[in-house]
Motif scaffolding. Structure first.
Motif, short mmCIF file in Angstrom:
data_model
loop_
_atom_site.label_atom_id
_atom_site.label_comp_id
_atom_site.label_asym_id
_atom_site.label_seq_id
_atom_site.Cartn_x
_atom_site.Cartn_y
_atom_site.Cartn_z
N GLY A 168 -8.86 1.40 -0.64
CA GLY A 168 -8.43 1.45 -1.75
C GLY A 168 -8.14 2.09 -2.72
N SER A 169 -9.57 2.63 -3.35
CA SER A 169 -10.22 2.64 -4.67
C SER A 169 -10.01 4.05 -4.22
CB SER A 169 -11.25 2.85 -5.25
OG SER A 169 -11.28 1.76 -5.83
N SER A 170 -11.08 4.85 -2.76
CA SER A 170 -10.84 5.72 -2.89
C SER A 170 -10.04 6.54 -2.06
CB SER A 170 -11.57 6.66 -1.69
OG SER A 170 -12.77 6.33 -2.19
N PHE A 171 -8.63 5.57 -1.35
CA PHE A 171 -7.54 5.78 -0.98
C PHE A 171 -6.37 6.43 -2.34
CE2 PHE A 171 -3.37 4.58 0.58
CZ PHE A 171 -3.30 5.50 1.97
N THR A 218 4.13 10.34 -5.53
CA THR A 218 3.11 8.49 -4.81
C THR A 218 4.42 8.08 -3.30
OG1 THR A 218 1.38 9.24 -5.96
CG2 THR A 218 1.52 8.28 -3.81
N PRO A 219 4.47 7.86 -2.29
CA PRO A 219 4.94 7.41 -1.59
C PRO A 219 4.95 6.21 -1.60
CG PRO A 219 4.23 9.13 -0.43
CD PRO A 219 3.94 8.85 -1.53
N ALA A 220 5.77 4.82 -2.08
CA ALA A 220 5.32 3.72 -2.58
C ALA A 220 4.58 3.02 -0.80
CB ALA A 220 7.41 3.01 -1.75
N GLY A 221 4.80 3.43 0.45
CA GLY A 221 3.48 3.09 1.15
C GLY A 221 2.43 3.28 0.74
N THR A 222 1.79 5.00 0.42
CA THR A 222 0.90 4.91 0.07
C THR A 222 0.64 3.61 -1.53
OG1 THR A 222 0.79 7.34 0.22
CG2 THR A 222 -0.91 6.50 -1.48
N VAL A 223 1.16 3.85 -2.19
CA VAL A 223 0.76 2.61 -3.15
C VAL A 223 0.48 1.22 -2.33
CG1 VAL A 223 1.97 1.59 -5.78
CG2 VAL A 223 2.52 3.46 -4.81
N ILE A 224 1.28 0.53 -1.68
CA ILE A 224 1.29 -0.23 -1.60
C ILE A 224 0.08 -0.69 -0.41
CG2 ILE A 224 2.84 -2.34 0.64
CD1 ILE A 224 4.61 -1.09 -0.01
N ILE A 225 -0.55 0.28 0.10
CA ILE A 225 -2.02 0.30 1.39
C ILE A 225 -2.67 -0.03 -0.18
CG2 ILE A 225 -3.51 1.43 2.34
CD1 ILE A 225 -0.82 2.78 3.82
N PHE A 226 -3.20 0.88 -1.34
CA PHE A 226 -3.38 0.53 -2.40
C PHE A 226 -3.79 -0.45 -3.05
CE2 PHE A 226 -3.90 1.60 -6.94
CZ PHE A 226 -5.52 1.18 -7.40
N ALA A 227 -2.53 -0.96 -2.99
CA ALA A 227 -2.56 -2.41 -4.28
C ALA A 227 -3.14 -3.98 -3.23
CB ALA A 227 -0.85 -2.08 -4.49
N LEU A 228 -2.89 -3.27 -1.60
CA LEU A 228 -3.13 -4.39 -1.05
C LEU A 228 -4.53 -4.48 -0.29
CD1 LEU A 228 -1.30 -6.75 1.20
CD2 LEU A 228 -1.37 -4.96 2.42
N ALA A 229 -4.72 -3.60 -0.53
CA ALA A 229 -7.01 -3.12 -0.40
C ALA A 229 -7.50 -3.39 -1.67
CB ALA A 229 -6.89 -1.69 -0.51
N ILE A 230 -6.65 -3.37 -2.42
CA ILE A 230 -7.51 -3.71 -4.16
C ILE A 230 -7.74 -6.04 -4.31
CG2 ILE A 230 -7.61 -3.99 -6.56
CD1 ILE A 230 -8.98 -1.70 -5.19
N LEU A 231 -5.70 -6.42 -3.72
CA LEU A 231 -5.91 -7.52 -3.81
C LEU A 231 -7.15 -8.19 -3.22
CD1 LEU A 231 -1.84 -7.61 -4.62
CD2 LEU A 231 -3.80 -7.88 -6.00
N ILE A 232 -6.58 -7.99 -1.47
CA ILE A 232 -7.16 -8.57 -1.13
C ILE A 232 -9.27 -8.68 -0.84
CG2 ILE A 232 -8.28 -9.00 1.59
CD1 ILE A 232 -5.63 -7.56 2.53
N SER A 233 -8.77 -7.46 -0.97
CA SER A 233 -10.68 -6.97 -2.06
C SER A 233 -10.86 -8.69 -2.93
CB SER A 233 -11.39 -6.03 -2.27
OG SER A 233 -12.09 -6.27 -3.08
N PHE A 234 -10.36 -8.61 -3.88
CA PHE A 234 -10.71 -9.83 -4.72
C PHE A 234 -10.45 -10.89 -4.87
CE2 PHE A 234 -8.89 -11.18 -8.84
CZ PHE A 234 -10.18 -11.54 -9.78
N ASN A 235 -9.85 -11.23 -4.07
CA ASN A 235 -9.42 -12.31 -3.37
C ASN A 235 -10.65 -12.80 -2.62
OD1 ASN A 235 -8.61 -14.82 -1.85
ND2 ASN A 235 -6.65 -13.83 -1.71
#
Length: 313
Positions: free
Chosen positions: A260-263, A278-295
């Motif tokens: 998520g961080s690299s992407f 930056t496209p909304a889809g790219t931001v969502i992928i980044f945010a989702l990866a970080i949130l799942i990682s934190f969980n």
């Protein structure tokens, strides 16, 4: 059953206070090892024959630190095969030696392999502690719990402890630190041996002695070593000795965080240089990866806090 016990006292610049300590040592102690860590203030003259226990003095040619003194004391005491329980007592008379009875009760009952004092059990006791020590103990205690894995141990930085012969012989003493980090490095090694730790509530004693520890240098000395202990225990317990659900939580958490961080940063700086949004889809992928990682990390943390060494009922 042979239950001979000994006290090991690392001595450095304590002067007459060490004699006060000797006079308070309880009757269950058979041997006292005083390790003179090349102190500029020598051990005061005393007729050690007045005590009911045998006093053995070991001298260092160079100053090795409290941990180095304790390791010397451990090695010397282990030569006596009659000794089953070993206690660390400081030479500055800050410890209530009557508590050794409680420490030994825990070791004899075989409910633990290692027992230590706990000063952080009552708000009135905590308020009596000097502010710098209070803040430092609470902060360092939490970090130490996380890094050593002993989440159930209160006041892990307390240097008043007892250990059984079996647990001591399992330790690689060369891996223990020579400095004030000795007690924390000891916990790290005990965890890798699945040693069970218990705590005994005891009030702190503060006198007019001058501490040899520089409080302001502790974070700079301790943090890198604590981080090393953390990574070593995680590697051993979650990937070398065993693979469990905690291993999966932690592996996926790190993997998703790195991805998520690299992407996210790659696409952010790429679009920034191109003058694009930056496209909304790219931001969502980044945010989702970080949130799942934190969980997943929280899930691992929950698993970790429940899986420190304990005796089976």
């Amino acid at each position: 059953m042979n239950t001979k016990s000994c006290v090991i006292i690392p001595y450095y610049k304590s002067g007459h206070l060490v004699l006060d300590v000797l006079r308070k040592i309880p009757s269950i102690i058979d041997f006292v090892y005083i390790v003179d860590d090349n102190s500029p203030i020598p051990i005061p003259d005393c007729s050690f024959s007045e005590f009911d226990f045998e006093v053995i003095i070991v001298k260092h040619e160079t100053n090795k630190g409290v941990g180095g003194a304790m390791k010397t004391g451990f090695r010397k005491a282990l030569e006596n095969e009659e000794i089953r329980y070993f206690y660390k007592v400081d030479s500055d008379d800050q410890m209530d030696l009557s508590q050794i009875f409680k420490l030994q009760d825990h070791l004899i009952s075989e409910t633990c392999d290692f027992v230590k004092g706990n000063r952080l059990y009552d708000i009135t006791v905590i308020k009596r502690m000097p502010f710098v020590r209070r803040f430092g103990n609470l902060a360092l205690s939490f970090i130490t719990k996380m890094c050593t894995g002993y989440w159930g141990v209160q006041d892990p930085t307390n240097g008043y402890f007892g250990i059984s012969r079996e647990a001591l012989m399992q330790l690689d003493l060369d891996r223990l630190h020579d400095s004030y980090f000795f007690e924390t490095s000891l916990l790290g090694e005990l965890f890798l041996n699945d040693s069970v730790i218990s705590s005994v509530k005891m009030p702190p004693i503060y006198k007019n002695e001058v501490s040899n520890m520089n409080v302001f240098l502790i974070p700079f000395e301790f943090l890198p070593k604590l981080i090393a202990i953390f990574f070593r225990r995680v590697y051993y317990k979650y990937f070398l000795f065993d693979l469990n659900i905690g291993s999966i939580y932690l592996f996926l958490s790190v993997l998703l965080f790195v991805f998520g961080s690299s992407f996210g940063f790659y696409h952010y700086y790429k679009n920034l240089n191109l003058g694009l949004t930056t496209p909304a889809g790219t931001v969502i992928i980044f945010a989702l990866a970080i949130l799942i990682s934190f969980n997943l990390f929280l899930s691992w943390l929950d698993f970790d806090t429940k899986n420190y060494p304990r005796k089976n009922p």
